[in-house]
Write a protein that holds these residues in place. Structure first.
Motif, short mmCIF file in Angstrom:
data_model
loop_
_atom_site.label_atom_id
_atom_site.label_comp_id
_atom_site.label_asym_id
_atom_site.label_seq_id
_atom_site.Cartn_x
_atom_site.Cartn_y
_atom_site.Cartn_z
N ARG A 40 45.55 43.66 29.90
CA ARG A 40 46.67 44.45 29.38
C ARG A 40 47.29 43.78 28.15
N ALA A 77 43.66 39.44 45.54
CA ALA A 77 44.77 40.21 44.96
C ALA A 77 45.35 39.48 43.75
N LEU A 78 45.53 38.17 43.88
CA LEU A 78 46.06 37.38 42.77
C LEU A 78 45.09 37.40 41.58
N ARG A 102 45.13 40.85 39.94
CA ARG A 102 46.40 41.08 39.23
C ARG A 102 46.44 40.28 37.94
N ASP A 118 51.89 41.71 53.24
CA ASP A 118 51.90 42.73 52.20
C ASP A 118 51.48 44.09 52.77
N GLY A 151 44.00 41.82 35.42
CA GLY A 151 44.56 43.05 34.86
C GLY A 151 45.62 42.76 33.81
N GLU A 152 46.47 41.79 34.09
CA GLU A 152 47.52 41.42 33.14
C GLU A 152 46.92 40.82 31.87
#
Length: 193
Positions: free
Chosen positions: A23, A12-13, A16, A189, A19-20
């Motif tokens: 972006r 997940a980290l 994420r 989570d 993706g950042e």
């Protein structure tokens, strides 16, 4: 390199963060390969392993290489992959590769993008060192500390709905949830999400 036991949120980290990074236009593309799920049986893949052979095919497809153009032999796939990601970086279009469930340096090496503008995030249960990972930043993820787990559980519903204060109003329920989830970030989570 992200390492840690199952359920601490390594994947997940990594996703994420990737993706950042895309972006923010640090990389033109983020691509993902899960070596834990990649498997194929063929005599052609003995030299680099089934997971790596299959992952190379997936990475090449993610980079726009059509099925008929993907090399049928392991060495060909490695050369093709390295050529494509290097060419992209040379044109100012660097790629970020997330390699998940990597269990050995031998699995990681053929999948590391060779051009210095490209980047890889290698995710596995154990820290890998040497070879192409020499000098890599290593982050070992672990269980939440009890106070971190409580804060996460209390804040999670608020993040989803600022009017939802259930977790903050029932400390006994929070403690029971922490015990049930063993302070594993991924389990918590899922439980509060």
């Amino acid at each position: 390199m992200l390492s840690g036991r199952a359920g601490v949120g390594k994947t997940a980290l990594a996703l994420r963060a990737a993706g950042e990074a895309v972006r923010r236009h640090w990389y033109v593309k983020g691509i993902y390969a899960d070596l834990g799920r990649a498997a194929e049986t063929s005599a052609e893949i003995a030299s680099c392993g089934a997971a790596v052979f299959t992952a190379l095919g997936g990475l090449l497809h993610s980079l726009g290489v059509s099925e008929p153009q993907v090399a049928a032999v392991a060495d060909g796939r490695v050369a093709q992959y390295r050529s494509v990601v290097s060419a992209l970086a040379e044109r100012g279009k660097p790629v970020l590769v997330v390699l998940d469930n990597v269990s050995s340096l031998a699995e990681a090496e053929p999948l590391l993008p060779p051009h210095p503008r490209n980047c890889a995030v290698v995710v596995g249960r154990h820290r890998l060192t040497g070879g192409g990972l020499a000098g890599a930043c290593h982050h070992a993820l672990g269980l939440f500390e009890p106070s971190e787990a409580v804060e996460f559980v209390v804040r999670a519903p608020v993040a989803a709905d600022e009017h939802d204060r259930r977790a903050a109003t029932d400390p006994e329920a929070v403690r029971a949830l922490l015990m049930a989830c063993g302070r594993l970030p991924l389990a918590l989570d899922l439980a509060v999400g």
